[in-house]
Design a protein around this motif. Sequence first.
Motif, PDB file in Angstrom:
ATOM      1  N   LEU A 150      47.475  90.503  31.963  1.00 54.12           N
ATOM      2  CA  LEU A 150      46.052  90.134  32.014  1.00 54.12           C
ATOM      3  C   LEU A 150      45.349  90.956  33.087  1.00 54.12           C
ATOM      4  CD1 LEU A 150      43.690  88.365  31.099  1.00 54.12           C
ATOM      5  CD2 LEU A 150      44.406  86.663  32.786  1.00 54.12           C
ATOM      6  N   GLY A 151      46.028  91.208  34.190  1.00 51.82           N
ATOM      7  CA  GLY A 151      45.439  92.009  35.255  1.00 51.82           C
ATOM      8  C   GLY A 151      45.143  93.437  34.852  1.00 51.82           C
ATOM      9  N   LYS A 152      45.777  93.922  33.794  1.00 53.82           N
ATOM     10  CA  LYS A 152      45.528  95.282  33.313  1.00 53.82           C
ATOM     11  C   LYS A 152      44.258  95.374  32.472  1.00 53.82           C
ATOM     12  CE  LYS A 152      49.158  97.431  31.598  1.00 53.82           C
ATOM     13  NZ  LYS A 152      50.403  97.651  30.814  1.00 53.82           N
ATOM     14  N   VAL A 153      43.747  94.241  32.022  1.00 56.04           N
ATOM     15  CA  VAL A 153      42.542  94.230  31.181  1.00 56.04           C
ATOM     16  C   VAL A 153      41.318  94.285  32.103  1.00 56.04           C
ATOM     17  CG1 VAL A 153      41.251  93.010  29.399  1.00 56.04           C
ATOM     18  CG2 VAL A 153      43.748  92.836  29.470  1.00 56.04           C
ATOM     19  N   PRO A 154      40.531  95.357  32.065  1.00 60.36           N
ATOM     20  CA  PRO A 154      39.410  95.485  33.005  1.00 60.36           C
ATOM     21  C   PRO A 154      38.432  94.313  32.961  1.00 60.36           C
ATOM     22  CG  PRO A 154      39.812  97.573  31.898  1.00 60.36           C
ATOM     23  CD  PRO A 154      40.682  96.557  31.222  1.00 60.36           C
ATOM     24  N   SER A 155      38.198  93.756  31.785  1.00 60.18           N
ATOM     25  CA  SER A 155      37.248  92.649  31.650  1.00 60.18           C
ATOM     26  C   SER A 155      37.864  91.290  31.971  1.00 60.18           C
ATOM     27  CB  SER A 155      36.708  92.605  30.224  1.00 60.18           C
ATOM     28  OG  SER A 155      37.779  92.334  29.304  1.00 60.18           O
ATOM     29  N   GLN A 156      39.185  91.254  32.080  1.00 58.75           N
ATOM     30  CA  GLN A 156      39.901  89.985  32.309  1.00 58.75           C
ATOM     31  C   GLN A 156      39.665  89.002  31.165  1.00 58.75           C
ATOM     32  OE1 GLN A 156      41.851  89.098  35.706  1.00 58.75           O
ATOM     33  NE2 GLN A 156      42.083  91.092  34.751  1.00 58.75           N
ATOM     34  N   ARG A 157      39.475  89.525  29.966  1.00 60.48           N
ATOM     35  CA  ARG A 157      39.260  88.697  28.783  1.00 60.48           C
ATOM     36  C   ARG A 157      40.286  89.108  27.727  1.00 60.48           C
ATOM     37  NH1 ARG A 157      34.169  86.157  28.629  1.00 60.48           N
ATOM     38  NH2 ARG A 157      33.764  86.564  26.430  1.00 60.48           N
ATOM     39  N   LEU A 158      41.040  88.116  27.249  1.00 55.38           N
ATOM     40  CA  LEU A 158      42.182  88.421  26.383  1.00 55.38           C
ATOM     41  C   LEU A 158      42.322  87.364  25.305  1.00 55.38           C
ATOM     42  CD1 LEU A 158      44.758  90.237  26.000  1.00 55.38           C
ATOM     43  CD2 LEU A 158      45.959  88.560  27.436  1.00 55.38           C
ATOM     44  N   VAL A 159      42.612  87.807  24.091  1.00 53.96           N
ATOM     45  CA  VAL A 159      42.937  86.917  22.981  1.00 53.96           C
ATOM     46  C   VAL A 159      44.414  87.117  22.657  1.00 53.96           C
ATOM     47  CG1 VAL A 159      42.471  86.295  20.576  1.00 53.96           C
ATOM     48  CG2 VAL A 159      40.597  87.055  22.059  1.00 53.96           C
ATOM     49  N   HIS A 167      36.351  98.182  28.969  1.00 53.68           N
ATOM     50  CA  HIS A 167      36.312  98.908  30.240  1.00 53.68           C
ATOM     51  C   HIS A 167      34.992  98.674  30.979  1.00 53.68           C
ATOM     52  CE1 HIS A 167      40.011 101.264  30.141  1.00 53.68           C
ATOM     53  NE2 HIS A 167      39.795 101.515  28.856  1.00 53.68           N
ATOM     54  N   GLY A 168      33.927  98.441  30.207  1.00 57.60           N
ATOM     55  CA  GLY A 168      32.607  98.290  30.815  1.00 57.60           C
ATOM     56  C   GLY A 168      31.983  99.609  31.207  1.00 57.60           C
ATOM     57  N   VAL A 169      32.509 100.701  30.647  1.00 57.46           N
ATOM     58  CA  VAL A 169      31.999 102.049  30.946  1.00 57.46           C
ATOM     59  C   VAL A 169      31.914 102.823  29.627  1.00 57.46           C
ATOM     60  CG1 VAL A 169      32.383 104.198  32.212  1.00 57.46           C
ATOM     61  CG2 VAL A 169      33.090 102.020  33.218  1.00 57.46           C
ATOM     62  N   ARG A 215      28.000  83.446  23.724  1.00 60.42           N
ATOM     63  CA  ARG A 215      26.666  83.142  24.237  1.00 60.42           C
ATOM     64  C   ARG A 215      26.730  82.616  25.670  1.00 60.42           C
ATOM     65  NH1 ARG A 215      23.853  79.079  20.503  1.00 60.42           N
ATOM     66  NH2 ARG A 215      23.877  80.904  19.136  1.00 60.42           N
ATOM     67  N   GLU A 216      27.758  81.818  25.975  1.00 60.64           N
ATOM     68  CA  GLU A 216      27.813  81.157  27.280  1.00 60.64           C
ATOM     69  C   GLU A 216      28.801  81.794  28.252  1.00 60.64           C
ATOM     70  OE1 GLU A 216      27.725  76.874  27.340  1.00 60.64           O
ATOM     71  OE2 GLU A 216      27.204  76.810  25.215  1.00 60.64           O
ATOM     72  N   SER A 217      29.445  82.867  27.828  1.00 58.53           N
ATOM     73  CA  SER A 217      30.281  83.636  28.744  1.00 58.53           C
ATOM     74  C   SER A 217      30.074  85.105  28.425  1.00 58.53           C
ATOM     75  CB  SER A 217      31.764  83.257  28.606  1.00 58.53           C
ATOM     76  OG  SER A 217      32.303  83.721  27.377  1.00 58.53           O
ATOM     77  N   SER A 218      30.345  85.951  29.401  1.00 63.52           N
ATOM     78  CA  SER A 218      30.110  87.376  29.188  1.00 63.52           C
ATOM     79  C   SER A 218      31.251  88.180  29.792  1.00 63.52           C
ATOM     80  CB  SER A 218      28.776  87.789  29.832  1.00 63.52           C
ATOM     81  OG  SER A 218      28.813  87.548  31.232  1.00 63.52           O
ATOM     82  N   ARG A 219      31.068  89.484  29.837  1.00 59.98           N
ATOM     83  CA  ARG A 219      32.132  90.359  30.309  1.00 59.98           C
ATOM     84  C   ARG A 219      32.614  89.985  31.705  1.00 59.98           C
ATOM     85  NH1 ARG A 219      33.472  94.603  33.180  1.00 59.98           N
ATOM     86  NH2 ARG A 219      35.033  96.019  32.309  1.00 59.98           N
ATOM     87  N   GLY A 220      31.736  89.473  32.542  1.00 58.75           N
ATOM     88  CA  GLY A 220      32.113  89.126  33.906  1.00 58.75           C
ATOM     89  C   GLY A 220      32.816  87.797  34.054  1.00 58.75           C
TER      90      GLY A 220
END
Length: 317
Positions: A119-128, A97-99, A233-238
């Motif tokens: 995928l649009g439901k994931v606040p971070s837009q990061r999915l496995v 969520h980032g909160v 290391r090379e990608s983050s929440r954003g």
Amino acid sequence: MTAGLIWLAAVDKNIFTALGAMIGTAVTAVGTISAWQNRRHDRRQQLLDKAVEKLVTAVALEMKAEEKLRRLQDPWPLRVRWVNTRRPIADHWQAIHGVPERDHAIDLSGKLEDVAAVLGKVPSQRLVVLGEPGSGKTILSLCLVLGLLDRRKPQHPVPVRIPVSSWDPVDVGLREWMAGWLSENYRHLAVKAPSGDTLAQELVAAGQILPVLDGLDEIPQPSRLTALVKLNRESSRGDPLVLTCRAQEYEEVVTAPTGDVLTAAAVVELCPLDPHHLDDYLRVTTPQARVAKWDPVLQNITGHPDGPVAHRLCPLR
């Protein structure tokens, strides 16, 4: 004394005139430099915009061709489904969520036609996305790219499916690998930008690529942890990102003594196909003269939905 004052006034006037001319020249020079920089920025942006436009077209054509080759719509898409994983291998919901105050889980269960919306439901837009061999991970990634392209708005990153098997994370960084792969597979991105970097490097650096990384399990086992470390290391929440892997292999990487989760990523797991749906699908996709040959197999998977035949029989991959 009056003559002296007149002389000083004349000198001051000359000084102010010279200073004014100098300031005017400086302002003109700054304006010229600024205009040149703006033109250079505009030219760079135009190059990137054209590169993105061509990439969107190329990726869409490639994915639609593969969809047709795999006959995903013939006679209808298989009912691929997934649910939130129960394994302890996702990041904390606060991180997703980032909160800090938000720790509630989001139900990400869905079916193939919903994958872009999920995928649009994931606040971070990061999915496995996890699944057993043949469960539909690659097909899901294909449908995800097509769905994201359909929903894409200007200035949003371009979804591109990239096989992890082409990466050697021990020797090559994430962004370097992505840019190199893009340059090799979409030749217009190998062109140099005004900065001297390739257009692929520029797009990756600008966050204009949404990587759908297919098959972490397809690189050697010792390299998987290194890959996950470099992803963090090379990608983050954003940085939006999708990663697919076999479930057991991913759990082994995450739960290793020095392992870690993919930062801010939710995790879903593909479900086994419903035996009755598979029965219908196989009968309709088989010529009528040969349908009877499926009877022993179909009776087995219907009668033993958790048996080895039902577990292995999946024509998705």
